[in-house]
Design an enzyme around this catalytic site. Sequence first.
Site, PDB file in Angstrom:
ATOM      1  N   ASP A 126      68.150  34.316  63.826  1.00  0.00           N
ATOM      2  CA  ASP A 126      68.510  33.921  65.189  1.00  0.00           C
ATOM      3  C   ASP A 126      68.336  35.149  66.079  1.00  0.00           C
ATOM      4  O   ASP A 126      69.085  36.127  65.946  1.00  0.00           O
ATOM      5  CB  ASP A 126      69.967  33.430  65.193  1.00  0.00           C
ATOM      6  CG  ASP A 126      70.447  33.076  66.590  1.00  0.00           C
ATOM      7  OD1 ASP A 126      69.753  33.412  67.584  1.00  0.00           O
ATOM      8  OD2 ASP A 126      71.526  32.479  66.689  1.00  0.00           O
ATOM      9  N   THR A 155      53.126  20.563  78.245  1.00  0.00           N
ATOM     10  CA  THR A 155      52.053  20.707  77.256  1.00  0.00           C
ATOM     11  C   THR A 155      52.266  19.702  76.136  1.00  0.00           C
ATOM     12  O   THR A 155      53.406  19.350  75.837  1.00  0.00           O
ATOM     13  CB  THR A 155      52.067  22.147  76.692  1.00  0.00           C
ATOM     14  OG1 THR A 155      51.926  23.051  77.792  1.00  0.00           O
ATOM     15  CG2 THR A 155      50.935  22.393  75.716  1.00  0.00           C
ATOM     16  N   GLY A 160      57.952  26.693  65.979  1.00  0.00           N
ATOM     17  CA  GLY A 160      58.026  25.591  66.943  1.00  0.00           C
ATOM     18  C   GLY A 160      56.642  25.047  67.267  1.00  0.00           C
ATOM     19  O   GLY A 160      55.631  25.487  66.696  1.00  0.00           O
ATOM     20  N   PHE A 161      56.621  24.110  68.198  1.00  0.00           N
ATOM     21  CA  PHE A 161      55.355  23.484  68.611  1.00  0.00           C
ATOM     22  C   PHE A 161      54.360  24.541  69.117  1.00  0.00           C
ATOM     23  O   PHE A 161      53.303  24.762  68.507  1.00  0.00           O
ATOM     24  CB  PHE A 161      55.685  22.425  69.668  1.00  0.00           C
ATOM     25  CG  PHE A 161      54.527  21.918  70.476  1.00  0.00           C
ATOM     26  CD1 PHE A 161      53.340  21.534  69.868  1.00  0.00           C
ATOM     27  CD2 PHE A 161      54.638  21.802  71.865  1.00  0.00           C
ATOM     28  CE1 PHE A 161      52.272  21.056  70.620  1.00  0.00           C
ATOM     29  CE2 PHE A 161      53.586  21.319  72.617  1.00  0.00           C
ATOM     30  CZ  PHE A 161      52.397  20.944  72.005  1.00  0.00           C
ATOM     31  N   SER A 178      63.231  29.158  71.955  1.00  0.00           N
ATOM     32  CA  SER A 178      64.158  28.452  72.855  1.00  0.00           C
ATOM     33  C   SER A 178      64.017  26.952  72.654  1.00  0.00           C
ATOM     34  O   SER A 178      62.905  26.461  72.474  1.00  0.00           O
ATOM     35  CB  SER A 178      63.852  28.737  74.340  1.00  0.00           C
ATOM     36  OG  SER A 178      64.745  27.999  75.169  1.00  0.00           O
ATOM     37  N   TYR A 204      68.774  25.735  80.915  1.00  0.00           N
ATOM     38  CA  TYR A 204      67.406  26.168  80.571  1.00  0.00           C
ATOM     39  C   TYR A 204      66.796  26.947  81.739  1.00  0.00           C
ATOM     40  O   TYR A 204      66.291  28.056  81.572  1.00  0.00           O
ATOM     41  CB  TYR A 204      66.565  24.936  80.248  1.00  0.00           C
ATOM     42  CG  TYR A 204      65.164  25.230  79.762  1.00  0.00           C
ATOM     43  CD1 TYR A 204      64.941  25.983  78.607  1.00  0.00           C
ATOM     44  CD2 TYR A 204      64.052  24.724  80.439  1.00  0.00           C
ATOM     45  CE1 TYR A 204      63.656  26.224  78.146  1.00  0.00           C
ATOM     46  CE2 TYR A 204      62.768  24.948  79.976  1.00  0.00           C
ATOM     47  CZ  TYR A 204      62.569  25.705  78.836  1.00  0.00           C
ATOM     48  OH  TYR A 204      61.290  25.930  78.383  1.00  0.00           O
ATOM     49  N   ALA A 244      57.628  33.728  77.219  1.00  0.00           N
ATOM     50  CA  ALA A 244      57.326  32.330  77.533  1.00  0.00           C
ATOM     51  C   ALA A 244      58.321  31.857  78.579  1.00  0.00           C
ATOM     52  O   ALA A 244      59.474  31.573  78.274  1.00  0.00           O
ATOM     53  CB  ALA A 244      57.443  31.476  76.276  1.00  0.00           C
ATOM     54  N   ASP A 299      62.113  32.707  63.346  1.00  0.00           N
ATOM     55  CA  ASP A 299      62.624  31.421  63.850  1.00  0.00           C
ATOM     56  C   ASP A 299      63.930  31.113  63.128  1.00  0.00           C
ATOM     57  O   ASP A 299      64.052  31.400  61.943  1.00  0.00           O
ATOM     58  CB  ASP A 299      61.582  30.318  63.570  1.00  0.00           C
ATOM     59  CG  ASP A 299      61.710  29.141  64.520  1.00  0.00           C
ATOM     60  OD1 ASP A 299      62.804  28.547  64.571  1.00  0.00           O
ATOM     61  OD2 ASP A 299      60.724  28.821  65.212  1.00  0.00           O
ATOM     62  N   TYR A 317      63.021  45.639  82.369  1.00  0.00           N
ATOM     63  CA  TYR A 317      62.551  46.509  81.281  1.00  0.00           C
ATOM     64  C   TYR A 317      61.182  47.105  81.622  1.00  0.00           C
ATOM     65  O   TYR A 317      60.877  48.230  81.253  1.00  0.00           O
ATOM     66  CB  TYR A 317      62.489  45.742  79.948  1.00  0.00           C
ATOM     67  CG  TYR A 317      63.724  45.961  79.114  1.00  0.00           C
ATOM     68  CD1 TYR A 317      64.952  45.439  79.518  1.00  0.00           C
ATOM     69  CD2 TYR A 317      63.684  46.711  77.944  1.00  0.00           C
ATOM     70  CE1 TYR A 317      66.095  45.654  78.772  1.00  0.00           C
ATOM     71  CE2 TYR A 317      64.831  46.931  77.191  1.00  0.00           C
ATOM     72  CZ  TYR A 317      66.032  46.399  77.613  1.00  0.00           C
ATOM     73  OH  TYR A 317      67.167  46.619  76.877  1.00  0.00           O
TER      74      TYR A 317
END
Length: 312
Positions: free
Chosen positions: A59, A178, A13-14, A78, A148, A117, A34, A162
């Site tokens: 996945d 960003t 991803g980005f 995500s 989200y 993240a 990914d 955890y």
Amino acid sequence: MFKPTAVVTGGAGFLGSHLCDRLLAEGFKVICVDNLITGNINNIAHLTGNENFSFVKHDITNYIFLPGRIDYILHFASPASPIDYLKLPIQTLKVGSLGTHKVLGLAKEKKARMLLASTSEVYGDPVVHPQTEDYWGNVNPIGPRGVYDEAKRFAEAMTMAYHRYHGVETRIVRIFNTYGPRMRLDDGRALPEFVGQALRGEDLTVFGDGSQTRSFCYVSDLVDGIFKLLMSNETNPVNIGNPAEITIKQFAEEIINLTGTKSKIAYKELPVDDPKVRQPDITKAKKILGWEPKVDRFEGLKITLEYFKKMI
Ligand code: UDP
């Protein structure tokens, strides 16, 4: 020479792909995971043939077995733009919840440090401004953005569980808006939309009256903050973003000026639950990481514009 191994989920991803680059530059081995539903193989194409880099198409909501030693896991998988997570609501909920659980299970098994993240979206439409890490947020769980926001809030809760219950070493970064090269032109976010429209000579679609604010961070600054957090001892969430706040209307005007387009602004309906303001308070990051952004918006936008010109 010993090289630590890092797994980056969402590594195509980005942000994930820029993190892969940074970790390789720091002397890590990197395993990029990914499923490519919003990630793009082109973002990591330049790493093909690098002996310290490997790619696994998977996945992360499903069980994953990775052989060998793993020292760090950065969970960046995500959908992350409003358009993407509105198109992929169930996948967004699953990767934040089931995906985070799988990643934490892997971290526990490998005794690896896991960095989540997270996002400024955990603050929702904030009533505290700028947003400090101790603010609990104002999120609508059943609105379109809830898929989200709540997934990331759950992911934070799971990460802390955890850490507390299993003793897994964890880090949580709350990422603010960003931008930079490798953003997708069609991801629906303000910056690629405005730049794409400006370069095609179309009007720039500003939602609402454009008085809502955001604070945009250039990608290299963000990645630097994340790397410093990964190496730090801080287990509670840390905001990383650029506090330079502007209205979306001003932002559209900046892009009109920078591209020299004849395009005008066209106003459209404001999406449901679109936050009215957003600005990170980065006091904590400055203090504990010695980090603050260096790239100003003019400089960052110029680099990003060159990237998009090549793409169009
Ligand atoms: N926005 C806009 N026009 C667009 C896309 C976005 O006016 O074509 C607005 C959006 O409503 C929001 C801001 O720009 O107020 C930032 O949107 P983005 O999707 O980049 O990220 P968000 O901060 O909402 O997650």
